[in-house]
Design a protein around this motif. Structure first.
Motif, PDB file in Angstrom:
ATOM      1  N   GLU A  69       0.886  -1.270   0.105  1.00 21.70           N
ATOM      2  CA  GLU A  69      -0.139  -0.144  -0.178  1.00 21.70           C
ATOM      3  C   GLU A  69       0.635   1.129  -0.079  1.00 21.70           C
ATOM      4  OE1 GLU A  69      -3.137   0.111   2.920  1.00 21.70           O
ATOM      5  OE2 GLU A  69      -2.816  -1.901   3.556  1.00 21.70           O
ATOM      6  N   THR A  70       0.255   2.449  -0.165  1.00 22.50           N
ATOM      7  CA  THR A  70       0.936   3.727  -0.258  1.00 22.50           C
ATOM      8  C   THR A  70       0.055   4.508   0.461  1.00 22.50           C
ATOM      9  OG1 THR A  70       0.111   4.421  -2.217  1.00 22.50           O
ATOM     10  CG2 THR A  70       2.149   3.360  -2.390  1.00 22.50           C
ATOM     11  N   ALA A  71       0.639   5.541   1.136  1.00 23.06           N
ATOM     12  CA  ALA A  71      -0.037   6.428   1.991  1.00 23.06           C
ATOM     13  C   ALA A  71       0.580   7.923   1.675  1.00 23.06           C
ATOM     14  CB  ALA A  71      -0.096   6.423   3.404  1.00 23.06           C
ATOM     15  N   ALA A  72      -0.110   9.085   1.713  1.00 21.22           N
ATOM     16  CA  ALA A  72       0.423  10.292   1.360  1.00 21.22           C
ATOM     17  C   ALA A  72       1.214  11.030   2.609  1.00 21.22           C
ATOM     18  CB  ALA A  72      -0.810  11.244   0.996  1.00 21.22           C
ATOM     19  N   THR A  73       0.758  10.548   3.780  1.00 21.14           N
ATOM     20  CA  THR A  73       1.631  11.075   4.929  1.00 21.14           C
ATOM     21  C   THR A  73       1.819   9.872   5.982  1.00 21.14           C
ATOM     22  OG1 THR A  73      -0.396  11.175   6.389  1.00 21.14           O
ATOM     23  CG2 THR A  73       0.005  13.347   5.007  1.00 21.14           C
ATOM     24  N   LEU A  74       2.966  10.073   6.743  1.00 19.71           N
ATOM     25  CA  LEU A  74       3.551   9.090   7.635  1.00 19.71           C
ATOM     26  C   LEU A  74       2.308   8.648   8.553  1.00 19.71           C
ATOM     27  CD1 LEU A  74       5.401   7.179   8.917  1.00 19.71           C
ATOM     28  CD2 LEU A  74       6.620   9.165   9.935  1.00 19.71           C
ATOM     29  N   GLU A  75       1.515   9.819   9.132  1.00 17.05           N
ATOM     30  CA  GLU A  75       0.708   9.334  10.192  1.00 17.05           C
ATOM     31  C   GLU A  75      -0.622   8.682   9.524  1.00 17.05           C
ATOM     32  OE1 GLU A  75      -2.600  11.688  13.124  1.00 17.05           O
ATOM     33  OE2 GLU A  75      -0.860  12.853  12.344  1.00 17.05           O
ATOM     34  N   GLU A  76      -0.992   8.942   8.273  1.00 20.09           N
ATOM     35  CA  GLU A  76      -1.864   8.007   7.582  1.00 20.09           C
ATOM     36  C   GLU A  76      -1.275   6.336   7.310  1.00 20.09           C
ATOM     37  OE1 GLU A  76      -3.889   7.277   2.994  1.00 20.09           O
ATOM     38  OE2 GLU A  76      -2.887   9.382   3.536  1.00 20.09           O
ATOM     39  N   ALA A  77      -0.105   6.301   7.229  1.00 21.91           N
ATOM     40  CA  ALA A  77       0.571   5.131   6.979  1.00 21.91           C
ATOM     41  C   ALA A  77       0.714   4.294   8.378  1.00 21.91           C
ATOM     42  CB  ALA A  77       2.130   5.094   6.672  1.00 21.91           C
ATOM     43  N   LEU A  78       0.751   5.133   9.300  1.00 19.25           N
ATOM     44  CA  LEU A  78       0.836   4.554  10.599  1.00 19.25           C
ATOM     45  C   LEU A  78      -0.383   4.052  11.299  1.00 19.25           C
ATOM     46  CD1 LEU A  78       3.351   7.062  12.388  1.00 19.25           C
ATOM     47  CD2 LEU A  78       3.913   4.482  12.119  1.00 19.25           C
ATOM     48  N   ARG A  79      -1.369   5.132  11.025  1.00 21.68           N
ATOM     49  CA  ARG A  79      -2.895   4.478  11.395  1.00 21.68           C
ATOM     50  C   ARG A  79      -3.565   3.173  10.538  1.00 21.68           C
ATOM     51  NH1 ARG A  79      -4.746   8.056  14.717  1.00 21.68           N
ATOM     52  NH2 ARG A  79      -4.009  10.256  14.789  1.00 21.68           N
ATOM     53  N   ARG A  80      -2.991   3.023   9.286  1.00 25.22           N
ATOM     54  CA  ARG A  80      -3.291   1.816   8.683  1.00 25.22           C
ATOM     55  C   ARG A  80      -2.690   0.697   9.378  1.00 25.22           C
ATOM     56  NH1 ARG A  80      -2.955   3.129   2.427  1.00 25.22           N
ATOM     57  NH2 ARG A  80      -4.305   4.920   2.136  1.00 25.22           N
ATOM     58  N   VAL A  81      -1.321   0.697   9.651  1.00 25.63           N
ATOM     59  CA  VAL A  81      -0.722  -0.136  10.540  1.00 25.63           C
ATOM     60  C   VAL A  81      -1.499  -0.526  11.805  1.00 25.63           C
ATOM     61  CG1 VAL A  81       1.397  -0.885  11.647  1.00 25.63           C
ATOM     62  CG2 VAL A  81       1.632   0.180   9.364  1.00 25.63           C
ATOM     63  N   ARG A  82      -1.785   0.412  12.619  1.00 24.25           N
ATOM     64  CA  ARG A  82      -2.298   0.234  13.798  1.00 24.25           C
ATOM     65  C   ARG A  82      -3.795  -0.606  13.763  1.00 24.25           C
ATOM     66  NH1 ARG A  82      -4.623   5.308  17.004  1.00 24.25           N
ATOM     67  NH2 ARG A  82      -6.226   4.882  15.679  1.00 24.25           N
ATOM     68  N   ALA A  83      -4.466  -0.202  12.494  1.00 26.38           N
ATOM     69  CA  ALA A  83      -5.583  -0.810  12.365  1.00 26.38           C
ATOM     70  C   ALA A  83      -5.300  -2.371  11.924  1.00 26.38           C
ATOM     71  CB  ALA A  83      -6.286  -0.311  11.258  1.00 26.38           C
ATOM     72  N   ALA A  84      -4.395  -2.608  11.439  1.00 25.62           N
ATOM     73  CA  ALA A  84      -4.098  -3.895  10.701  1.00 25.62           C
ATOM     74  C   ALA A  84      -3.421  -4.700  12.056  1.00 25.62           C
ATOM     75  CB  ALA A  84      -2.750  -3.830   9.745  1.00 25.62           C
ATOM     76  N   PHE A  85      -2.763  -3.972  13.046  1.00 26.35           N
ATOM     77  CA  PHE A  85      -2.290  -4.791  14.107  1.00 26.35           C
ATOM     78  C   PHE A  85      -3.320  -5.051  15.027  1.00 26.35           C
ATOM     79  CE2 PHE A  85       2.498  -3.423  14.279  1.00 26.35           C
ATOM     80  CZ  PHE A  85       2.853  -4.071  13.114  1.00 26.35           C
TER      81      PHE A  85
END
Length: 89
Positions: A69-85
């Motif tokens: 996946e890709t994300a525009a911001t680091l915070e968006e990427a981190l929130r996606r990881v948090r949801a997956a975890f």
């Protein structure tokens, strides 16, 4: 964004939920981030100007084939990881 700023952003998204946080800063300003919680692992690579690639629990056969996946911001990427975890603040 430098490694210290990235660590602050990671902490604001995850709190104390991570057992592993590795942030490598490269001379051009790119960051490579590895996160771990329980049996989950994620990698995030990128730069604030160009976006972030992320992979959660990549298979051994994926190697260096790029990010899921890709994300525009680091915070968006981190929130996606948090949801997956399914962990974090």
């Amino acid at each position: 964004m430098d490694a210290q700023t990235a660590r602050g952003t990671i902490r604001s998204v995850f709190g104390d939920a991570l057992q592993r946080v590795d942030v490598i800063e490269f001379p051009a300003g790119n960051l490579s981030i590895t996160l771990g919680a329980g049996t989950h692992t994620a990698t995030i690579d990128g730069h604030p100007d160009s976006g972030w690639g992320l992979s959660v629990d990549p298979g051994e056969d994926e190697g260096f084939s790029g990010h899921e996946e890709t994300a525009a911001t680091l915070e968006e990427a981190l929130r996606r990881v948090r949801a997956a975890f399914a962990v974090g603040a």
